[in-house]
Motif scaffolding. Sequence first.
Motif, short mmCIF file in Angstrom:
data_model
loop_
_atom_site.label_atom_id
_atom_site.label_comp_id
_atom_site.label_asym_id
_atom_site.label_seq_id
_atom_site.Cartn_x
_atom_site.Cartn_y
_atom_site.Cartn_z
N THR A 1 5.02 -5.24 -4.58
CA THR A 1 4.24 -4.69 -5.82
C THR A 1 3.87 -3.75 -5.49
OG1 THR A 1 2.05 -6.04 -5.29
CG2 THR A 1 3.38 -7.76 -5.36
N PHE A 2 3.77 -3.30 -6.99
CA PHE A 2 3.30 -2.33 -6.75
C PHE A 2 2.78 -1.79 -8.25
CE2 PHE A 2 7.66 -1.73 -4.18
CZ PHE A 2 7.17 -0.76 -3.32
N HIS A 3 1.59 -0.50 -8.85
CA HIS A 3 0.95 -0.56 -9.85
C HIS A 3 2.34 0.31 -10.23
CE1 HIS A 3 -2.37 -1.61 -9.02
NE2 HIS A 3 -3.14 -0.23 -8.48
N PRO A 4 2.84 0.20 -11.62
CA PRO A 4 3.60 1.22 -12.10
C PRO A 4 3.29 1.84 -12.21
CG PRO A 4 2.97 -0.71 -13.69
CD PRO A 4 1.85 -0.91 -12.23
N ASN A 5 2.46 2.99 -11.92
CA ASN A 5 1.85 4.35 -12.50
C ASN A 5 0.94 4.41 -12.90
OD1 ASN A 5 3.91 5.19 -10.78
ND2 ASN A 5 4.80 6.39 -12.69
N VAL A 6 0.77 3.35 -13.73
CA VAL A 6 -1.34 2.74 -13.67
C VAL A 6 -1.84 1.70 -13.42
CG1 VAL A 6 -0.51 3.36 -16.62
CG2 VAL A 6 -0.79 1.07 -15.35
N ASN A 7 -3.46 2.11 -12.77
CA ASN A 7 -3.53 1.36 -12.25
C ASN A 7 -5.00 0.04 -12.69
OD1 ASN A 7 -6.05 2.06 -13.43
ND2 ASN A 7 -7.07 2.90 -11.10
N THR A 8 -3.41 -0.76 -14.43
CA THR A 8 -4.26 -1.88 -14.92
C THR A 8 -3.10 -2.71 -15.12
OG1 THR A 8 -3.61 -0.80 -16.98
CG2 THR A 8 -5.75 -0.20 -16.16
N THR B 1 -3.61 5.41 -8.30
CA THR B 1 -2.22 4.56 -8.94
C THR B 1 -0.35 5.12 -8.21
OG1 THR B 1 -2.00 7.02 -10.68
CG2 THR B 1 -3.74 4.81 -10.60
N VAL B 2 -1.07 5.30 -7.02
CA VAL B 2 0.66 5.92 -6.14
C VAL B 2 1.20 4.61 -5.56
CG1 VAL B 2 1.02 6.83 -3.62
CG2 VAL B 2 -0.93 7.67 -4.38
N SER B 3 2.58 4.98 -6.77
CA SER B 3 3.36 3.94 -6.48
C SER B 3 4.74 4.82 -6.29
CB SER B 3 3.61 2.77 -6.87
OG SER B 3 4.39 3.56 -8.13
N ILE B 4 5.56 3.64 -5.72
CA ILE B 4 7.33 3.84 -5.29
C ILE B 4 7.76 4.42 -6.80
CG2 ILE B 4 8.08 1.89 -5.85
CD1 ILE B 4 9.16 4.01 -2.92
N LYS C 1 1.04 -1.02 0.19
CA LYS C 1 0.23 0.03 0.17
C LYS C 1 1.09 1.14 0.52
CE LYS C 1 -2.92 -0.16 3.84
NZ LYS C 1 -3.62 -0.21 4.51
N SER C 2 0.56 2.12 -1.02
CA SER C 2 1.83 3.65 -0.79
C SER C 2 1.11 4.01 -0.41
CB SER C 2 2.35 3.63 -2.07
OG SER C 2 2.68 2.45 -3.14
N ILE D 1 5.48 3.07 2.47
CA ILE D 1 5.18 1.62 1.46
C ILE D 1 5.09 1.02 3.01
CG2 ILE D 1 5.68 0.42 0.03
CD1 ILE D 1 5.56 2.65 -0.97
N MET D 2 3.66 0.41 2.87
CA MET D 2 3.71 -0.84 3.42
C MET D 2 3.15 -1.86 3.00
SD MET D 2 0.77 1.32 5.82
CE MET D 2 0.12 -0.18 7.46
N ASP D 3 2.67 -3.18 3.84
CA ASP D 3 2.29 -4.41 3.66
C ASP D 3 0.64 -3.19 3.40
OD1 ASP D 3 0.35 -7.08 3.85
OD2 ASP D 3 2.08 -7.52 4.06
#
Length: 162
Positions: A127-134, A98-101, A43-44, A59-61
């Motif tokens: 795991t993260f979204h790569p700036n898109v939520n798809t 779409t928030v992520s590292i 979760k970002s 950034i956390m579980d």
Amino acid sequence: MDKPVFEKLKDMGIAYQVVEHPPAFTTEEADAYIEGLEGVRTKSMFLTNKKKTAFYLLIMDDRKQLDMELFKELVGANRIRMASSDSLMEKMSLPAGTVSIYGLLNNKEKDIQVYFDEEILSEAILTFHPNVNTKTIFVKTEDVLRFVKEIGFDYQVIQLTE
């Protein structure tokens, strides 16, 4: 929007796995599409202080609830809250959900403070979204930390107890 993420990872020699899926607006939705695959579901959270003079990416579980009072103490702030979608767009050029590292790639000012919950760093894959939520991207934990450093950010490891 995800192309710069994949290009940067390739340039850095960072291996990854990608799962494409329908738009996921919550971590719970995204988890349903990647069930059974190895990796901490992160979760970002993009946070700010009351005056919007400091910004934090935590950034956390994704199964963990954030104790905002504890986080506030750990970062030495008076008041912390979720940053607005306007602040998210301004600082990371990302829409809500779409928030992520990898949004740090868009933060030219390098003024976001990055925090990782200690608990997730003992796991092999994040795991993260790569700036898109798809899409959901799976990357080795040490490569995520190297990515953050190599794009010009420091990070701190904190202990968020439940």
